[in-house]
Structure formats: C-alpha cells, structure tokens
Design a protein around this motif. Structure first.
Motif, PDB file in Angstrom:
ATOM      1  N   SER A   1    -100.869 -37.264   4.253  1.00 21.57           N
ATOM      2  CA  SER A   1     -99.622 -37.333   3.637  1.00 21.57           C
ATOM      3  C   SER A   1     -98.837 -38.079   4.819  1.00 21.57           C
ATOM      4  O   SER A   1     -98.840 -37.975   5.894  1.00 21.57           O
ATOM      5  CB  SER A   1     -99.026 -36.124   3.332  1.00 21.57           C
TER       6      SER A   1
ATOM      7  N   THR B   1     -98.304 -45.569  -2.075  1.00 20.25           N
ATOM      8  CA  THR B   1     -97.829 -44.383  -2.779  1.00 20.25           C
ATOM      9  C   THR B   1     -98.771 -43.886  -3.969  1.00 20.25           C
ATOM     10  O   THR B   1     -99.106 -45.056  -4.635  1.00 20.25           O
ATOM     11  CB  THR B   1     -96.541 -44.731  -3.390  1.00 20.25           C
TER      12      THR B   1
ATOM     13  N   LYS C   1    -100.164 -41.980  -7.490  1.00 25.53           N
ATOM     14  CA  LYS C   1     -99.433 -41.919  -8.851  1.00 25.53           C
ATOM     15  C   LYS C   1     -98.478 -40.925  -9.056  1.00 25.53           C
ATOM     16  O   LYS C   1     -97.754 -40.924  -9.882  1.00 25.53           O
ATOM     17  CB  LYS C   1    -100.621 -41.854  -9.902  1.00 25.53           C
ATOM     18  N   ASP C   2     -98.521 -39.592  -8.201  1.00 26.85           N
ATOM     19  CA  ASP C   2     -97.607 -38.696  -8.354  1.00 26.85           C
ATOM     20  C   ASP C   2     -96.539 -38.940  -7.488  1.00 26.85           C
ATOM     21  O   ASP C   2     -95.650 -37.923  -7.329  1.00 26.85           O
ATOM     22  CB  ASP C   2     -98.586 -37.337  -7.701  1.00 26.85           C
ATOM     23  N   GLY C   3     -96.340 -40.039  -6.738  1.00 26.50           N
ATOM     24  CA  GLY C   3     -95.227 -40.246  -5.984  1.00 26.50           C
ATOM     25  C   GLY C   3     -95.387 -39.814  -4.584  1.00 26.50           C
ATOM     26  O   GLY C   3     -94.434 -40.123  -3.975  1.00 26.50           O
TER      27      GLY C   3
END
Length: 200
Positions: free
Chosen positions: A90, A115, A117-119
């Motif tokens: 992350s 980034t 898909k979940d942002g």
C-alpha cells in the motif's frame, strides 16, 4: 521532450542515478524505439544495463534481504530464461517500498504507483530479470508454483528476520510479536519454529 533534446548528462542521470531502463526512458520521453537511446549510451561508453547487472553478484546483505522478503510478501517470478522479483505494498508504506528499492540497487527497476479497483493506492517495483534470482525461485517454489519454506534456513539471519517481521509481523502484547505464516504447510511451520527456537 524528444530524446534528441535530452542532454547526455540528463540521459546519464536517468540511466545511472534514477535507474531507468532503456525501455522506461523511451516511454517517459515518447520516443518511437530503443535504437537511439541504446546507441547514445553505447557512445558514452556504457554497456546495456542488463549485461552489466548480469556480472554483478548479490551481496550477502541482499541475499538475506531477499530470503526474508520471500518469507514475507515478495514473489519471485519466471521470465523467459531467468527470474525477477516483485515487491508491492500500500502507498501508506511508500517509504518502506523506497527502502526496499534502495536495498536492491542496481537491480531495482522504477517504482510505480497505481490505484486498484477498490480505490487503494499501491506502490510497487520489480527487479531486472537475471540469473542471480533463479536460485531463489528454486529455493522457495515447487514445480507447480506453490511457495514453501526452504529446508536450508542459513540465510535467515537477524537482518532477514527483521525484513520478514516488517512484511508480515505484528505486535501482540508483553513484548511479543506474531508472524503471518498461514500460507505455509504444517511441516514448514515446524521447520521454522524449530530453527527460530534454536537460533534466537
């Protein structure tokens, strides 16, 4: 900026200091192919980066770093002939990714940020694909690609253990830590616990 307008000094900075590959320089400056970049680097007396890297041995610290990383979050993947490492975290751990990148120079490629898909934003990099990394693939992966704990744990030094802890460790209480090892087999757990108990 076309590569023809990139000064020799700037080209050397991108190649030697920022550790961009010829492909990454071509993409960054919008050039059509690799030929002009490679030709200029050759005229400046530099061999291809991969050729140069193939003649550099991993340091003992780097070997221990890679061993600890593979017990943790890193993966080592097969290319056409040789293998490469991939590191991804992350972007909250961007400093940690930068530290890992520095530990593996000159084998590290450029750090990318993307980034999901979940942002959630991630930072990652891969190494060059080199024969130096093939042994680690054989050491940690079965023929079907399942990761396991090597029988020889001699590279699990205090430094390697610290890398593993930074990847998969967690603080419990009473000055104790835990390690996430749920992907390993019972036999792997027994081998690790026996080694850690007898060594540390």
């Amino acid at each position: 900026m076309p590569i023809s307008k990139l000064s020799n000094q700037d080209l050397l900075t991108e190649y030697l200091v920022n550790h961009l590959s010829v492909t990454e320089i071509v993409r960054k400056y919008g050039y059509a192919d690799h030929t002009s970049v490679s030709t200029r680097l050759t005229k400046l007396g530099l061999p291809s980066k991969r050729h140069h890297q193939m003649n550099i041995e991993l340091s003992q610290r780097q070997e221990q770093f890679l061993f600890g990383s593979l017990l943790g979050d890193a993966t080592v993947r097969r290319g056409v002939r040789n293998c490469y490492f991939k590191f991804s975290h992350s972007s909250k751990q961007a400093f940690y990714v930068s530290w890992k990148h520095a530990e593996l120079l000159p084998f590290s490629r450029h750090i990318n940020v993307y980034t999901m898909k979940d942002g959630v934003e991630h930072s990652e990099f891969i190494t060059s694909t080199l024969p130096q990394f093939n042994l680690f693939r054989e050491m940690f992966y079965s023929g079907s690609g399942v990761k396991f704990v090597p029988k020889d744990l001699s590279l699990l030094s205090p430094f390697a253990l610290s890398v593993w802890l930074m990847d998969d460790g967690g603080y419990i209480n009473d000055n104790r830590v835990s390690l996430a090892t749920c992907s390993f087999s019972v036999e792997d757990h027994e081998r690790l616990s026996s080694f850690l108990y007898s060594t540390y």
